[in-house]
Design a protein around this motif. Structure first.
Motif, PDB file in Angstrom:
ATOM      1  N   LEU A 100     -28.296 -12.448  34.927  1.00 22.09           N
ATOM      2  CA  LEU A 100     -28.488 -13.160  33.651  1.00 22.09           C
ATOM      3  C   LEU A 100     -28.237 -14.639  33.913  1.00 22.09           C
ATOM      4  O   LEU A 100     -27.276 -14.992  34.619  1.00 22.09           O
ATOM      5  N   LEU A 101     -29.080 -15.484  33.358  1.00 15.97           N
ATOM      6  CA  LEU A 101     -28.948 -16.930  33.544  1.00 15.97           C
ATOM      7  C   LEU A 101     -28.237 -17.546  32.345  1.00 15.97           C
ATOM      8  O   LEU A 101     -28.654 -17.342  31.201  1.00 15.97           O
ATOM      9  N   LEU A 102     -27.175 -18.285  32.619  1.00 15.12           N
ATOM     10  CA  LEU A 102     -26.492 -19.084  31.598  1.00 15.12           C
ATOM     11  C   LEU A 102     -26.795 -20.546  31.915  1.00 15.12           C
ATOM     12  O   LEU A 102     -26.256 -21.105  32.870  1.00 15.12           O
ATOM     13  N   ALA A 103     -27.699 -21.140  31.144  1.00 22.19           N
ATOM     14  CA  ALA A 103     -28.155 -22.508  31.398  1.00 22.19           C
ATOM     15  C   ALA A 103     -27.501 -23.470  30.409  1.00 22.19           C
ATOM     16  O   ALA A 103     -27.485 -23.206  29.205  1.00 22.19           O
ATOM     17  N   ILE A 104     -26.990 -24.585  30.925  1.00 20.53           N
ATOM     18  CA  ILE A 104     -26.248 -25.536  30.097  1.00 20.53           C
ATOM     19  C   ILE A 104     -26.914 -26.906  30.172  1.00 20.53           C
ATOM     20  O   ILE A 104     -27.116 -27.455  31.266  1.00 20.53           O
ATOM     21  N   SER A 105     -27.269 -27.431  29.026  1.00 14.54           N
ATOM     22  CA  SER A 105     -27.854 -28.775  28.951  1.00 14.54           C
ATOM     23  C   SER A 105     -27.693 -29.282  27.534  1.00 14.54           C
ATOM     24  O   SER A 105     -28.188 -28.645  26.595  1.00 14.54           O
ATOM     25  N   ASN A 106     -27.016 -30.394  27.360  1.00 14.78           N
ATOM     26  CA  ASN A 106     -26.797 -30.912  26.009  1.00 14.78           C
ATOM     27  C   ASN A 106     -28.123 -31.285  25.344  1.00 14.78           C
ATOM     28  O   ASN A 106     -28.366 -30.955  24.187  1.00 14.78           O
ATOM     29  N   SER A 107     -29.003 -31.923  26.100  1.00 10.17           N
ATOM     30  CA  SER A 107     -30.292 -32.325  25.534  1.00 10.17           C
ATOM     31  C   SER A 107     -31.281 -31.159  25.490  1.00 10.17           C
ATOM     32  O   SER A 107     -32.226 -31.171  24.690  1.00 10.17           O
ATOM     33  N   GLY A 108     -31.092 -30.199  26.387  1.00  6.43           N
ATOM     34  CA  GLY A 108     -32.055 -29.103  26.486  1.00  6.43           C
ATOM     35  C   GLY A 108     -33.344 -29.511  27.144  1.00  6.43           C
ATOM     36  O   GLY A 108     -34.316 -28.750  27.156  1.00  6.43           O
ATOM     37  N   GLU A 109     -33.375 -30.722  27.697  1.00  7.66           N
ATOM     38  CA  GLU A 109     -34.601 -31.243  28.308  1.00  7.66           C
ATOM     39  C   GLU A 109     -34.367 -31.678  29.749  1.00  7.66           C
ATOM     40  O   GLU A 109     -35.075 -32.539  30.269  1.00  7.66           O
ATOM     41  N   SER A 110     -33.385 -31.096  30.406  1.00 15.22           N
ATOM     42  CA  SER A 110     -33.132 -31.418  31.808  1.00 15.22           C
ATOM     43  C   SER A 110     -34.336 -31.017  32.658  1.00 15.22           C
ATOM     44  O   SER A 110     -34.732 -29.847  32.686  1.00 15.22           O
ATOM     45  N   ASP A 111     -34.941 -31.991  33.334  1.00 14.26           N
ATOM     46  CA  ASP A 111     -36.147 -31.714  34.125  1.00 14.26           C
ATOM     47  C   ASP A 111     -35.896 -30.651  35.186  1.00 14.26           C
ATOM     48  O   ASP A 111     -36.748 -29.781  35.416  1.00 14.26           O
ATOM     49  N   GLU A 112     -34.730 -30.726  35.836  1.00 14.64           N
ATOM     50  CA  GLU A 112     -34.444 -29.803  36.938  1.00 14.64           C
ATOM     51  C   GLU A 112     -34.345 -28.355  36.453  1.00 14.64           C
ATOM     52  O   GLU A 112     -34.778 -27.431  37.141  1.00 14.64           O
ATOM     53  N   ILE A 113     -33.747 -28.168  35.265  1.00  7.32           N
ATOM     54  CA  ILE A 113     -33.638 -26.815  34.721  1.00  7.32           C
ATOM     55  C   ILE A 113     -34.988 -26.348  34.182  1.00  7.32           C
ATOM     56  O   ILE A 113     -35.442 -25.226  34.474  1.00  7.32           O
ATOM     57  N   ASN A 114     -35.644 -27.185  33.408  1.00 11.74           N
ATOM     58  CA  ASN A 114     -36.910 -26.777  32.791  1.00 11.74           C
ATOM     59  C   ASN A 114     -37.987 -26.464  33.823  1.00 11.74           C
ATOM     60  O   ASN A 114     -38.879 -25.646  33.579  1.00 11.74           O
ATOM     61  N   ALA A 115     -37.876 -27.095  35.008  1.00 14.58           N
ATOM     62  CA  ALA A 115     -38.880 -26.858  36.053  1.00 14.58           C
ATOM     63  C   ALA A 115     -38.834 -25.438  36.591  1.00 14.58           C
ATOM     64  O   ALA A 115     -39.852 -24.919  37.073  1.00 14.58           O
ATOM     65  N   ILE A 116     -37.686 -24.797  36.494  1.00 15.48           N
ATOM     66  CA  ILE A 116     -37.581 -23.450  37.063  1.00 15.48           C
ATOM     67  C   ILE A 116     -37.659 -22.351  35.997  1.00 15.48           C
ATOM     68  O   ILE A 116     -37.627 -21.163  36.321  1.00 15.48           O
ATOM     69  N   LEU A 117     -37.749 -22.745  34.732  1.00 17.34           N
ATOM     70  CA  LEU A 117     -37.776 -21.738  33.673  1.00 17.34           C
ATOM     71  C   LEU A 117     -38.935 -20.753  33.802  1.00 17.34           C
ATOM     72  O   LEU A 117     -38.750 -19.542  33.605  1.00 17.34           O
TER      73      LEU A 117
END
Length: 329
Positions: A100-117
């Motif tokens: 299970l992935l627990l992803a943390i980003s205040n803006s929700g627009e982190s390029d590094e995280i969104n790139a792997i979604l």
């Protein structure tokens, strides 16, 4: 353009510190009041996970994520942190279909995280998001979203992540606490994952792990002469002699007993061990916790305790130096 630093004002520094606490306390109150069934669903999803909880976050959220992963792992929920930028270059292979992935980003627009979604989605890995923007890209990809939104940061410029990261940390702690309770995780479980810590030593270390045995024990027979008994005490260096009869401790004679006996002026050479010993020495079982032996010594203000087996036979001895070396006390 650089500006000259403001002269340090102790009163202003103190006022800012207090304001920081007030802002962050208010932020936590807001996050607490906003909790709903999505939190319970996040806990349930983590409980149902066959694999591990994989935590991701960039920047300050990444630092928070590392702490959350460590807290989860130490309280019964297997978890580890993966840097999202490294995930795009091979580390995503650490994530398996049972995780299970627990992803943390205040803006929700982190390029590094969104790139792997999209890749995470193809793996069929469920995702819980902690974000301050419920309408963000991250939130839209997550099955469950926990809001860490705050009214303001504690930073006077309202820029540096402060109250928002505190809110993220608190949500992570809340998840860990709810999970450990649901798993029935208790002190002994915690000790097993912290063998090097003080709690681990107290809850995992047993008397048989530390006790002196065999030739290290200052044992004498009841008819042993006083002088010979003193030689045994000196040779073993434990500050006492244990008088053994039929393999069981019949009595004990300590350094303190010697000082008191000398004050009487008795003819020591004519005495036997049975005549000077005092009966009823304190005993513990070999399988007892070392911390319980320490409590017994403290309660009776003694520095040594004898160790017996289930039949009452002498099998060892323990003193405060043994406990100190093992850092039990």
């Amino acid at each position: 353009m650089n500006t000259a630093p403001t002269p340090f004002d102790p009163a202003r520094a103190l006022a800012l510190a207090r304001e920081t606490f007030s802002i962050e306390a208010a932020a936590l109150q807001t996050v607490r009041d906003r909790l709903d069934d999505s939190f319970a669903r996040a806990v349930l999803a983590m409980l149902a996970t066959r694999g591990r909880v994989v935590v991701m976050g960039m920047g300050k959220s990444g630092h928070v994520g590392r702490k959350i992963a460590a807290t989860l792992a130490s309280t019964g929920t297997p978890a580890f942190f993966v840097h999202p930028a490294e995930a795009s270059h091979g580390d995503l292979g650490m994530v398996t279909a049972g995780d299970l992935l627990l992803a943390i980003s205040n803006s929700g627009e982190s390029d590094e995280i969104n790139a792997i979604l999209p890749a995470v989605r193809r793996l069929g890995v469920p995702m819980v998001a902690i974000t301050g923007k419920p309408q963000s890209t991250l939130a839209q990809h997550a099955e469950i979203t926990l809001s860490c939104a705050v009214d303001q940061e504690a930073c006077p410029l309202n820029l540096a992540p402060t109250a928002s990261t505190t809110a993220q940390m608190a949500l992570g702690d809340a998840l860990a606490v709810a999970l450990l309770d649901a798993r029935g995780f208790r002190e002994h479980d915690f000790a097993r994952s912290h063998p090097g810590g003080s709690l681990g030593r107290k809850l995992l270390m047993h008397v048989h792990d530390l006790m002196r045995t065999g030739d290290a024990l200052p044992c004498v027979a009841p008819d042993t002469g006083f002088i010979d008994m003193m030689h045994v005490m000196t040779d073993k260096g434990l500050g006492f002699a244990v008088i053994v009869e039929d393999q069981k401790p019949a009595g004990i004679f300590t350094d303190g007993d010697l000082r008191r006996l000398l004050e009487t002026g008795a003819d020591l050479r004519a005495l036997r061990a049975r005549e000077v010993m005092h009966t009823g020495p304190k005993r513990v079982r070999a399988e007892a916790l070392a911390v319980d032996a320490a409590d017994l010594m403290e309660q009776h203000r003694i520095t040594s305790v004898l160790v017996i087996d289930d039949e009452g036979r002498l099998v060892g001895a323990l003193n405060t130096n043994d406990l100190l070396r093992a850092k039990v006390i």
